[in-house]
Scaffold this motif. Structure first.
Motif, PDB file in Angstrom:
ATOM      1  N   ILE A  76       0.846  -1.193   0.000  1.00 55.50           N
ATOM      2  CA  ILE A  76       0.000   0.000   0.000  1.00 55.50           C
ATOM      3  C   ILE A  76       0.884   1.246   0.000  1.00 55.50           C
ATOM      4  N   ILE A  77       0.563   2.175  -0.894  1.00 58.62           N
ATOM      5  CA  ILE A  77       1.237   3.470  -0.936  1.00 58.62           C
ATOM      6  C   ILE A  77       0.355   4.479  -0.194  1.00 58.62           C
ATOM      7  N   GLY A  78       0.952   5.226   0.731  1.00 57.34           N
ATOM      8  CA  GLY A  78       0.169   6.104   1.586  1.00 57.34           C
ATOM      9  C   GLY A  78       0.342   7.580   1.286  1.00 57.34           C
ATOM     10  N   LEU A  79      -0.658   8.338   1.675  1.00 56.40           N
ATOM     11  CA  LEU A  79      -0.614   9.803   1.669  1.00 56.40           C
ATOM     12  C   LEU A  79      -1.136  10.254   3.020  1.00 56.40           C
ATOM     13  N   ARG A  80      -0.386  11.123   3.667  1.00 48.19           N
ATOM     14  CA  ARG A  80      -0.835  11.666   4.948  1.00 48.19           C
ATOM     15  C   ARG A  80      -1.181  13.135   4.808  1.00 48.19           C
ATOM     16  N   VAL A  81      -2.366  13.510   5.294  1.00 47.13           N
ATOM     17  CA  VAL A  81      -2.754  14.916   5.379  1.00 47.13           C
ATOM     18  C   VAL A  81      -3.268  15.174   6.796  1.00 47.13           C
ATOM     19  N   ASP A  82      -3.107  16.394   7.275  1.00 48.52           N
ATOM     20  CA  ASP A  82      -3.506  16.715   8.649  1.00 48.52           C
ATOM     21  C   ASP A  82      -4.785  17.550   8.666  1.00 48.52           C
ATOM     22  N   MET A  83      -5.445  17.617   9.834  1.00 50.18           N
ATOM     23  CA  MET A  83      -6.806  18.152   9.893  1.00 50.18           C
ATOM     24  C   MET A  83      -7.018  19.298  10.871  1.00 50.18           C
ATOM     25  N   ASP A  84      -6.126  19.488  11.833  1.00 53.05           N
ATOM     26  CA  ASP A  84      -6.434  20.381  12.949  1.00 53.05           C
ATOM     27  C   ASP A  84      -6.135  21.847  12.651  1.00 53.05           C
ATOM     28  N   ALA A  85      -6.821  22.719  13.404  1.00 49.60           N
ATOM     29  CA  ALA A  85      -6.659  24.165  13.294  1.00 49.60           C
ATOM     30  C   ALA A  85      -5.885  24.684  14.506  1.00 49.60           C
ATOM     31  N   LEU A  86      -5.713  26.000  14.549  1.00 54.84           N
ATOM     32  CA  LEU A  86      -4.911  26.639  15.595  1.00 54.84           C
ATOM     33  C   LEU A  86      -5.743  27.593  16.451  1.00 54.84           C
ATOM     34  N   PRO A  87      -5.336  27.835  17.700  1.00 56.10           N
ATOM     35  CA  PRO A  87      -6.040  28.793  18.568  1.00 56.10           C
ATOM     36  C   PRO A  87      -5.648  30.235  18.219  1.00 56.10           C
ATOM     37  N   ILE A  88      -6.145  30.696  17.064  1.00 53.19           N
ATOM     38  CA  ILE A  88      -5.817  32.029  16.546  1.00 53.19           C
ATOM     39  C   ILE A  88      -7.100  32.727  16.115  1.00 53.19           C
ATOM     40  N   PHE A  89      -7.234  34.016  16.421  1.00 52.03           N
ATOM     41  CA  PHE A  89      -8.366  34.815  15.948  1.00 52.03           C
ATOM     42  C   PHE A  89      -8.100  35.241  14.509  1.00 52.03           C
ATOM     43  N   GLU A  90      -8.981  34.844  13.603  1.00 51.33           N
ATOM     44  CA  GLU A  90      -8.768  35.136  12.185  1.00 51.33           C
ATOM     45  C   GLU A  90      -9.007  36.613  11.877  1.00 51.33           C
TER      46      GLU A  90
END
Length: 394
Positions: free
Chosen positions: A72-86
């Motif tokens: 199996i060939i894998g791809l990793r992507v991340d999901m989380d956000a940051l505690p920052i006021f946009e």
């Protein structure tokens, strides 16, 4: 499906992915709390026929497609956000006060979903696994997912990260260390309380702490090889009770970054020896605790070559940039590389107006990078699949 047909198909669902990205951007979730993001991802993948496993590494999602008996060939992507006021003032700005996708993980998710959407129409001899990882910003999610079996059966893995220093339509390739290893440093300086007017009768922990802060920086420049960069930054100082009382105890908390694995392995002992010595010279005692957070991302030459050659085919030689320097930022994609060979590339997201830095409240990447990322990763998966198949059959 030839390359032109493949790219046209990717372009045909680009608007759908941009809309998904904007929805995710509006509804960011902090590390370890990516529950609604995971539900959206799982639903999308199930609808297009992928085998989905949820709650891997707490809130992570794993999706598999294709035959897995050869690997199996894998791809990793991340999901989380940051505690920052946009502060971007975009029409799709975060609707969650104090939380923002300021590191591009919303783009990463859209790229991962786009790769899933196109891979299912290709006939590959190897399986493909996309790992949607939580808690990258606290450098914990990769270990959580590995513990839950995310790398079982994987032979190789790709990673991608947006990069404001590069223009949209370009990618960056880096041999060897792409990011730094990161650690957390906690120092307790203990002196002796006394009257502020008679400092000679006590041991001023604040004075000793100031000597530690400046002294450790001087030690880096004179006791460590300057060709192996080390950065130590103290981000928090706490100590003292009154304006006229010598502080008996001071706590320092900081971060340590370096790219050399050997240096990082020994840095805890080095810090303990040097900080203790500096504190003792002031008559104080020091307790030093060093915690390794994540190793450096050390790219595989083989997978880097695949990314480079694929990028050249998709974007042209002039748009594949050889990065000369590693980043001293940290990235827990490194944990996957401790398990299997792989590489991460940088994805340009800057437009003609530039792009604010990562972790900025005004970070606004060019969304055209989504299609670029999908095309480069898909080309890389297809190429690696073909090369491994030829080796096995050859």
């Amino acid at each position: 499906m030839n390359r032109d047909q493949l790219h046209k198909k990717i372009d045909s669902f680009n608007d759908e992915l941009i809309n998904l990205r904007r929805h995710i951007h509006e509804h960011p979730e902090l590390s370890g709390l990516e529950n609604q993001t995971a539900i959206l991802i799982s639903g999308f993948l199930k609808d297009i026929g992928w085998n989905v496993r949820e709650s891997i590494g707490r809130t992570g999602v794993i999706a598999d497609f294709g035959p897995q008996y050869k690997g199996i060939i894998g791809l990793r992507v991340d999901m989380d956000a940051l505690p920052i006021f946009e502060e971007t003032k975009l029409s799709f700005s975060s609707k969650v006060d104090g939380v923002m996708h300021a590191c591009g993980h919303d783009l990463h998710i859209s790229i991962g979903l786009g790769v899933a959407k196109i891979i299912k129409d290709l006939k590959l001899n190897f399986g493909t696994r996309i790992i949607f990882q939580p808690a990258e910003e606290i450098a914990s999610g990769a270990r959580w997912m590995i513990k839950d079996g995310a790398t079982n059966g994987l032979t190789h893995i790709f990673g991608v990260h947006v990069y404001p220093d590069l223009s949209v339509g370009t990618i960056g390739i880096k041999e060897g260390s792409l990011t730094a290893a990161a650690g957390e440093l906690n120092v307790e300086i203990k002196g002796k309380s006394g009257h502020g007017a008679r400092p000679h009768e006590g041991v001023d922990a604040i004075w000793a702490a100031s000597k530690v802060i400046s002294g450790i920086q001087e030690s880096i420049t004179r006791k460590l090889d300057p060709l192996d960069p080390v950065v130590i930054t103290f981000g928090k100082i706490n100590g003292g009770n009154a304006f006229n009382v010598l502080a008996e105890k001071v706590n320092l908390i900081g971060t340590v970054r370096c790219t050399n694995r050997k240096v990082f392995t020994n840095i805890g002992n080095w810090l303990n020896e040097n900080i203790t010595s500096i504190a003792n010279s002031c008559g104080a005692d020091a307790k030093v605790i060093f915690r390794e957070i994540t190793p450096s991302v050390n790219n595989s030459s083989e997978i880097n070559r695949v990314l480079r050659e694929s990028g050249i085919k998709v974007l042209g030689q002039e748009n594949v940039i050889e990065l000369q320097k590693p980043s001293l930022g940290a990235e827990d994609f490194a944990e996957f590389l401790n398990e299997i060979p792989g590489a991460m590339f940088r994805l340009g997201v800057s437009n003609s107006n530039g792009c604010a830095p990562l972790h900025s409240s005004k970070f606004d990447p060019d969304e055209r990078a989504i299609a670029v990322g999908i095309k480069v990763i898909t080309e890389s998966i297809v190429k690696l699949n073909s090369e491994i198949t030829n080796k096995i059959d050859g």
